[in-house]
Design a protein around this motif. Structure first.
Motif, PDB file in Angstrom:
ATOM      1  N   ILE A 194       0.845  -1.194   0.000  1.00 50.44           N
ATOM      2  CA  ILE A 194       0.000   0.000   0.000  1.00 50.44           C
ATOM      3  C   ILE A 194       0.879   1.241   0.000  1.00 50.44           C
ATOM      4  O   ILE A 194       1.839   1.339   0.771  1.00 50.44           O
ATOM      5  CB  ILE A 194      -0.932   0.002   1.219  1.00 50.44           C
ATOM      6  CG1 ILE A 194      -1.907  -1.178   1.139  1.00 50.44           C
ATOM      7  CG2 ILE A 194      -1.700   1.316   1.325  1.00 50.44           C
ATOM      8  CD1 ILE A 194      -2.753  -1.359   2.375  1.00 50.44           C
ATOM      9  N   SER A 195       0.558   2.177  -0.884  1.00 52.60           N
ATOM     10  CA  SER A 195       1.254   3.458  -0.948  1.00 52.60           C
ATOM     11  C   SER A 195       0.215   4.571  -0.926  1.00 52.60           C
ATOM     12  O   SER A 195      -0.991   4.321  -0.952  1.00 52.60           O
ATOM     13  CB  SER A 195       2.101   3.549  -2.220  1.00 52.60           C
ATOM     14  OG  SER A 195       1.257   3.559  -3.371  1.00 52.60           O
ATOM     15  N   GLY A 196       0.683   5.818  -0.904  1.00 45.66           N
ATOM     16  CA  GLY A 196      -0.226   6.945  -0.855  1.00 45.66           C
ATOM     17  C   GLY A 196       0.062   7.972  -1.927  1.00 45.66           C
ATOM     18  O   GLY A 196       1.149   8.005  -2.514  1.00 45.66           O
ATOM     19  N   ASN A 197      -0.929   8.805  -2.190  1.00 48.89           N
ATOM     20  CA  ASN A 197      -0.745   9.969  -3.052  1.00 48.89           C
ATOM     21  C   ASN A 197      -1.608  11.089  -2.499  1.00 48.89           C
ATOM     22  O   ASN A 197      -2.604  10.840  -1.808  1.00 48.89           O
ATOM     23  CB  ASN A 197      -1.112   9.664  -4.506  1.00 48.89           C
ATOM     24  CG  ASN A 197      -0.479  10.657  -5.473  1.00 48.89           C
ATOM     25  OD1 ASN A 197       0.209  11.582  -5.049  1.00 48.89           O
ATOM     26  ND2 ASN A 197      -0.712  10.472  -6.754  1.00 48.89           N
ATOM     27  N   LEU A 198      -1.211  12.312  -2.780  1.00 47.47           N
ATOM     28  CA  LEU A 198      -1.890  13.472  -2.214  1.00 47.47           C
ATOM     29  C   LEU A 198      -2.250  14.434  -3.327  1.00 47.47           C
ATOM     30  O   LEU A 198      -1.395  14.828  -4.124  1.00 47.47           O
ATOM     31  CB  LEU A 198      -0.977  14.155  -1.189  1.00 47.47           C
ATOM     32  CG  LEU A 198      -1.576  15.334  -0.420  1.00 47.47           C
ATOM     33  CD1 LEU A 198      -2.698  14.853   0.493  1.00 47.47           C
ATOM     34  CD2 LEU A 198      -0.495  16.034   0.392  1.00 47.47           C
ATOM     35  N   HIS A 199      -3.530  14.817  -3.396  1.00 45.65           N
ATOM     36  CA  HIS A 199      -4.018  15.777  -4.388  1.00 45.65           C
ATOM     37  C   HIS A 199      -4.436  17.051  -3.671  1.00 45.65           C
ATOM     38  O   HIS A 199      -5.363  17.036  -2.865  1.00 45.65           O
ATOM     39  CB  HIS A 199      -5.212  15.199  -5.157  1.00 45.65           C
ATOM     40  CG  HIS A 199      -4.918  13.907  -5.846  1.00 45.65           C
ATOM     41  ND1 HIS A 199      -4.319  13.836  -7.071  1.00 45.65           N
ATOM     42  CD2 HIS A 199      -5.144  12.622  -5.457  1.00 45.65           C
ATOM     43  CE1 HIS A 199      -4.190  12.565  -7.441  1.00 45.65           C
ATOM     44  NE2 HIS A 199      -4.678  11.808  -6.466  1.00 45.65           N
ATOM     45  N   ARG A 200      -3.756  18.142  -3.943  1.00 44.46           N
ATOM     46  CA  ARG A 200      -4.108  19.431  -3.359  1.00 44.46           C
ATOM     47  C   ARG A 200      -5.338  19.994  -4.052  1.00 44.46           C
ATOM     48  O   ARG A 200      -5.464  19.912  -5.271  1.00 44.46           O
ATOM     49  CB  ARG A 200      -2.944  20.408  -3.497  1.00 44.46           C
ATOM     50  CG  ARG A 200      -1.703  19.998  -2.700  1.00 44.46           C
ATOM     51  CD  ARG A 200      -1.915  20.199  -1.223  1.00 44.46           C
ATOM     52  NE  ARG A 200      -0.729  19.813  -0.450  1.00 44.46           N
ATOM     53  CZ  ARG A 200      -0.700  19.743   0.867  1.00 44.46           C
ATOM     54  NH1 ARG A 200      -1.800  20.021   1.555  1.00 44.46           N
ATOM     55  NH2 ARG A 200       0.394  19.388   1.505  1.00 44.46           N
ATOM     56  N   ILE A 201      -6.229  20.578  -3.259  1.00 44.35           N
ATOM     57  CA  ILE A 201      -7.446  21.175  -3.805  1.00 44.35           C
ATOM     58  C   ILE A 201      -7.455  22.672  -3.514  1.00 44.35           C
ATOM     59  O   ILE A 201      -7.542  23.498  -4.407  1.00 44.35           O
ATOM     60  CB  ILE A 201      -8.695  20.493  -3.230  1.00 44.35           C
ATOM     61  CG1 ILE A 201      -8.667  19.005  -3.539  1.00 44.35           C
ATOM     62  CG2 ILE A 201      -9.960  21.143  -3.773  1.00 44.35           C
ATOM     63  CD1 ILE A 201      -9.690  18.213  -2.779  1.00 44.35           C
ATOM     64  N   GLY A 202      -7.407  23.017  -2.253  1.00 47.56           N
ATOM     65  CA  GLY A 202      -7.346  24.410  -1.835  1.00 47.56           C
ATOM     66  C   GLY A 202      -6.090  24.650  -1.024  1.00 47.56           C
ATOM     67  O   GLY A 202      -5.158  23.847  -1.029  1.00 47.56           O
ATOM     68  N   ARG A 203      -6.080  25.743  -0.292  1.00 43.34           N
ATOM     69  CA  ARG A 203      -4.903  26.049   0.510  1.00 43.34           C
ATOM     70  C   ARG A 203      -4.729  25.058   1.652  1.00 43.34           C
ATOM     71  O   ARG A 203      -3.616  24.674   1.998  1.00 43.34           O
ATOM     72  CB  ARG A 203      -5.003  27.480   1.061  1.00 43.34           C
ATOM     73  CG  ARG A 203      -3.724  27.987   1.713  1.00 43.34           C
ATOM     74  CD  ARG A 203      -3.870  29.434   2.129  1.00 43.34           C
ATOM     75  NE  ARG A 203      -4.745  29.575   3.275  1.00 43.34           N
ATOM     76  CZ  ARG A 203      -4.318  29.518   4.557  1.00 43.34           C
ATOM     77  NH1 ARG A 203      -3.041  29.305   4.820  1.00 43.34           N
ATOM     78  NH2 ARG A 203      -5.161  29.686   5.549  1.00 43.34           N
ATOM     79  N   ILE A 204      -5.843  24.630   2.246  1.00 40.93           N
ATOM     80  CA  ILE A 204      -5.754  23.710   3.383  1.00 40.93           C
ATOM     81  C   ILE A 204      -6.591  22.460   3.169  1.00 40.93           C
ATOM     82  O   ILE A 204      -6.776  21.678   4.102  1.00 40.93           O
ATOM     83  CB  ILE A 204      -6.194  24.416   4.687  1.00 40.93           C
ATOM     84  CG1 ILE A 204      -7.633  24.916   4.554  1.00 40.93           C
ATOM     85  CG2 ILE A 204      -5.240  25.532   5.058  1.00 40.93           C
ATOM     86  CD1 ILE A 204      -8.247  25.374   5.868  1.00 40.93           C
ATOM     87  N   THR A 205      -7.111  22.271   1.974  1.00 39.33           N
ATOM     88  CA  THR A 205      -7.947  21.101   1.685  1.00 39.33           C
ATOM     89  C   THR A 205      -7.248  20.233   0.659  1.00 39.33           C
ATOM     90  O   THR A 205      -6.678  20.739  -0.311  1.00 39.33           O
ATOM     91  CB  THR A 205      -9.322  21.519   1.143  1.00 39.33           C
ATOM     92  OG1 THR A 205      -9.887  22.504   2.013  1.00 39.33           O
ATOM     93  CG2 THR A 205     -10.256  20.333   1.057  1.00 39.33           C
ATOM     94  N   SER A 206      -7.290  18.935   0.878  1.00 41.61           N
ATOM     95  CA  SER A 206      -6.628  18.003  -0.041  1.00 41.61           C
ATOM     96  C   SER A 206      -7.380  16.674  -0.021  1.00 41.61           C
ATOM     97  O   SER A 206      -8.325  16.480   0.744  1.00 41.61           O
ATOM     98  CB  SER A 206      -5.162  17.799   0.355  1.00 41.61           C
ATOM     99  OG  SER A 206      -5.074  17.178   1.633  1.00 41.61           O
ATOM    100  N   CYS A 207      -6.917  15.755  -0.843  1.00 41.73           N
ATOM    101  CA  CYS A 207      -7.492  14.418  -0.902  1.00 41.73           C
ATOM    102  C   CYS A 207      -6.356  13.402  -0.879  1.00 41.73           C
ATOM    103  O   CYS A 207      -5.412  13.504  -1.663  1.00 41.73           O
ATOM    104  CB  CYS A 207      -8.317  14.269  -2.174  1.00 41.73           C
ATOM    105  SG  CYS A 207      -8.942  12.598  -2.435  1.00 41.73           S
ATOM    106  N   SER A 208      -6.423  12.458   0.033  1.00 44.97           N
ATOM    107  CA  SER A 208      -5.455  11.364   0.089  1.00 44.97           C
ATOM    108  C   SER A 208      -6.016  10.150  -0.636  1.00 44.97           C
ATOM    109  O   SER A 208      -7.157   9.740  -0.384  1.00 44.97           O
ATOM    110  CB  SER A 208      -5.130  10.982   1.540  1.00 44.97           C
ATOM    111  OG  SER A 208      -4.329  11.965   2.156  1.00 44.97           O
ATOM    112  N   VAL A 209      -5.224   9.592  -1.531  1.00 45.64           N
ATOM    113  CA  VAL A 209      -5.606   8.364  -2.232  1.00 45.64           C
ATOM    114  C   VAL A 209      -4.628   7.276  -1.817  1.00 45.64           C
ATOM    115  O   VAL A 209      -3.414   7.472  -1.865  1.00 45.64           O
ATOM    116  CB  VAL A 209      -5.575   8.557  -3.765  1.00 45.64           C
ATOM    117  CG1 VAL A 209      -5.991   7.265  -4.465  1.00 45.64           C
ATOM    118  CG2 VAL A 209      -6.490   9.699  -4.176  1.00 45.64           C
ATOM    119  N   LEU A 210      -5.169   6.147  -1.389  1.00 44.81           N
ATOM    120  CA  LEU A 210      -4.350   5.005  -1.008  1.00 44.81           C
ATOM    121  C   LEU A 210      -4.417   3.969  -2.116  1.00 44.81           C
ATOM    122  O   LEU A 210      -5.511   3.600  -2.567  1.00 44.81           O
ATOM    123  CB  LEU A 210      -4.821   4.425   0.327  1.00 44.81           C
ATOM    124  CG  LEU A 210      -4.675   5.404   1.506  1.00 44.81           C
ATOM    125  CD1 LEU A 210      -5.324   4.851   2.756  1.00 44.81           C
ATOM    126  CD2 LEU A 210      -3.205   5.732   1.769  1.00 44.81           C
TER     127      LEU A 210
END
Length: 541
Positions: free
Chosen positions: A159-175
C-alpha cells in the motif's frame, strides 16, 4: 474472622491471576522481570555513517534491515554475532535518505521507504521493493507524502499513498494497492489499483499506514453508525473535484471569495447550494476568514459526497480474512492527532478488477472512515502487538483546554511522551498511558519515534538519548538503554523477545540481550581444546 491474604511462597505453583501469561508463581514473575529483559549491550554496529532511523526484523528472525540518513538500507544476518550481509545505496535513484523498511510475510521481499528529491528540489516519497533472493531492485512506487511510509497488505501487494491538493488547506489522500513485481509483470495484468479516496481538512493528510490482521485475534466488536460517526469525529474526510488519476490532480486552487454573513445549519444538500448561491450573488459582509470558509465548504460538500460503509461487514469468526488499514490523520490541524481505521475486505486485497477501484455512483466521491480515535496530541509513533489485538501509540499531548483557531499553527506539545494502548477489538483505550521517555523538538519539527511490542514487553526510543522497555502486564518501566544521541527506533526479534535492537542519531545500532540469554550463549560457545599441549606431552613420553 479471616486473616489478610498472603502472597504465595517462592515455591508455590498455583497460577497467579496478576502474573504474565504462562507464569505460575510470583517467583517465576520475579525471574522473568529480573532475568529476561534485554538490557545487556552485547554489540554495537557502526557500518552506517549517518543517523540510523529505522529497524525491522524478518518474520523468521534470521535477518533484519536498517535505514539511515546515509541513504542506504542494510541487511544484517542475525547469527551468534550479527554481521552485515548486504547494503543497497539509493542515491542513484535521487533519494535523499531511507526511512522505513518491512519484510513481507514470507520474508522473500523487502519494502523500503525513502524521501525522493524531485524537480526543483521538491521532496516527495518513494517505495522500493528488493528481492531477498539476490538483493535486486524489483520495482519502485511513488509515495506522497513520504511519511505515509507504506506497508505490505499480503505477500505480493503493498500500500502506498498519493496526495491531491485542492485548496490552501484542503486536499485528498488516495491510497493505492500496488503489485510488488510491477517491472516484470505482463502489460495485461493490473499492477496498481485504487483502494480508498479520503478527503483531508485543515491541512491534515493521511500518514503512517499499517495493516492489522483480524484473523489473529477474536472477532472484533466494531459496531459503527455512519451518521453518528460523521457527527462525532468532526468532518475529517473531504472534497476533491479532480481526477482519479494516480498522477497529481488539479493544481491548488484558491478558495472562493467569502461573501456571506453566516451559514445556517441546514441539511448538507441544501446548505451547499445555499452557500454557493450566496457567494455568487455577493450578499452580505464576510463573517469568515478564507480558511474558515474553505473548511466550511469542504464540510458541506463531503457530507453529501461520501460513500457510507457497507452494512453487516463485521468478521463473523476468528478465521475471517478481514484486515484493518490503520493510519494517522486529523481534522483540526496538520499535526497528526487522530487514528483512522478502515476495513479492507477480501475482494479488495488484489489488483485484479477495475484499475481505479470499484464502480461507484457519481455522488460518491470519497470513502468514509470506519472508526476514528482522537489522541488530543501529536502522534509520533505507532506499533501493533504480535497478535494484532492491541495498538500502541506514542504521542505528545496538547494543553488540556487548547483551542485551534488556525490549522497552520497547532498547539504546543508536551515534552513527555505518552504511550497509549488501544484494544482493536473494542476500539477503546485500555490501561493508563505509560510515561518515562521524553522528546524536546517543537511541534513544527516533531519527528517519528518508532516503538515495538513483543509478547511481554513494549519498547520505544526517545530524544533523551535512551531506549526504554516497559512490562506489558504491570505497566512499569523496566530498563533504560543508553545511547549518545536520540534513539529513533527499536525492534524486538519476533522469535526471541530477549533480543532487542536500538537505532540512534549517533549512527550506531546497539544489540541488547537478557542476562539469561547471555548465560545460554556463553554456554554454547565452543571452548578451544588444548590439542597442541596434549600432542607435545605425548611426544615427550
Amino acid at each position: 474472622m479471616s486473616g489478610p491474604a498472603l502472597l504465595p511462597s517462592p515455591h508455590t505453583h498455583a497460577p497467579c491471576p496478576c502474573c504474565a501469561a504462562g507464569a505460575v508463581s510470583w517467583y517465576e514473575e520475579f525471574q522473568r522481570l529480573y532475568d529476561t529483559i534485554p538490557c545487556v549491550e552485547v554489540q554495537a554496529l557502526k557500518e552506517h555513517n549517518d543517523q540510523v532511523l529505522h529497524l525491522s526484523f524478518s518474520h523468521s528472525g534470521c535477518l533484519f534491515a536498517s535505514c539511515s540518513k546515509d541513504c542506504t538500507v542494510k541487511i544484517w544476518s542475525n547469527d551468534l554475532d550479527i554481521s552485515l550481509q548486504h547494503s543497497s545505496n539509493m542515491r542513484p535513484y535521487n533519494w535523499s535518505y531511507t526511512q522505513f523498511s518491512q519484510f513481507n510475510s514470507d520474508d522473500s521481499l523487502l519494502l523500503v521507504s525513502g524521501v525522493f528529491v524531485g524537480p526543483h528540489n521538491s521532496s516527495s516519497g518513494e517505495i522500493a521493493v528488493i528481492s531477498m533472493e539476490n538483493f535486486t531492485l524489483l520495482s519502485r512506487v511513488r509515495n506522497k507524502p513520504y511519511d505515509v511510509f507504506g506497508c505490505w497488505l499480503n505477500e505480493t501487494n503493498l500500500i502506498s499513498g498519493n496526495l491531491h491538493r485542492i485548496g490552501r488547506i484542503t486536499s485528498c489522500s488516495v491510497l493505492w494497492l500496488n503489485n510488488a513485481f510491477q517491472g516484470i509483470e505482463s502489460e495485461n495484468v493490473n499492477v496498481v489499483k485504487r483502494l480508498f479516496k479520503i478527503q483531508n481538512l485543515n491541512a491534515s493528510t493521511i500518514r503512517t499506514v499499517m495493516v492489522a490482521d483480524c484473523s489473529r485475534y477474536d472477532s472484533p466488536d466494531l459496531l459503527l453508525d455512519y451518521e453518528e460517526q460523521l457527527a462525532a469525529s468532526s468532518p475529517c474526510p473531504g472534497f476533491d473535484l479532480g481526477s482519479d488519476s494516480e498522477e497529481e490532480g488539479a493544481k491548488p486552487r484558491p478558495p472562493p471569495e467569502p461573501a456571506v454573513q453566516e451559514l445556517p445549519d441546514v441539511p448538507a444538500e441544501h446548505g451547499l447550494q445555499q452557500l454557493f448561491d450566496g457567494i455568487m450573488e455577493g450578499h452580505g459582509r464576510p463573517a469568515m476568514t478564507d480558511t474558515e470558509l474553505e473548511t466550511k465548504v469542504a464540510e458541506l460538500f463531503v457530507r453529501n459526497r461520501t460513500k457510507p460503509p457497507e452494512p453487516n461487514l463485521l468478521p463473523t469468526d476468528s478465521n475471517s480474512k478481514t484486515k484493518y488499514l490503520i493510519f494517522t490523520t486529523g481534522c483540526l490541524t496538520y499535526s497528526p492527532h487522530q487514528i483512522g481505521i478502515k476495513r479492507i475486505l477480501p475482494h479488495q486485497m488484489t489488483t485484479a478488477g477495475p484499475v481505479l477501484g470499484e464502480e461507484r455512483r457519481s455522488d460518491e466521491f470519497f470513502d468514509s472512515l470506519d472508526h476514528v480515535i482522537d489522541i488530543h496530541g501529536h502522534i509520533i509513533g505507532m506499533g501493533l502487538s504480535p497478535d494484532h489485538r492491541y495498538l500502541y501509540v506514542n504521542s505528545r499531548a496538547w494543553p488540556r483546554d487548547c483551542v485551534i483557531s488556525d490549522p497552520m499553527q497547532p498547539p504546543p506539545i508536551a515534552e513527555e511522551i505518552d504511550l497509549h494502548v488501544f484494544d482493536l477489538k473494542t476500539m477503546k483505550e485500555v490501561k493508563r498511558a505509560l510515561r518515562a521517555h521524553r522528546a524536546y523538538t517543537p511541534n513544527e519539527e516533531c519527528f517519528f519515534i518508532f516503538l515495538d511490542v513483543s509478547r511481554d514487553f513494549v519498547a520505544s526510543g526517545a530524544e533523551d538519548r535512551h531506549g526504554y522497555i516497559w512490562d506489558r502486564h504491570y505497566n512499569i518501566c523496566l530498563a533504560k538503554l543508553q545511547h549518545d544521541n536520540v534513539v529513533n527506533s527499536v525492534a524486538f526479534s519476533p522469535v526471541e523477545q530477549e533480543l532487542l535492537l536500538t537505532a540512534s542519531d549517533d549512527t550506531t545500532i546497539k544489540v541488547w540481550r537478557s542476562p539469561r540469554a547471555m548465560r545460554i550463549r556463553q554456554a554454547r560457545r565452543p571452548r578451544p581444546r588444548k590439542l597442541l599441549f596434549s600432542w607435545l606431552l605425548n611426544q615427550k613420553s
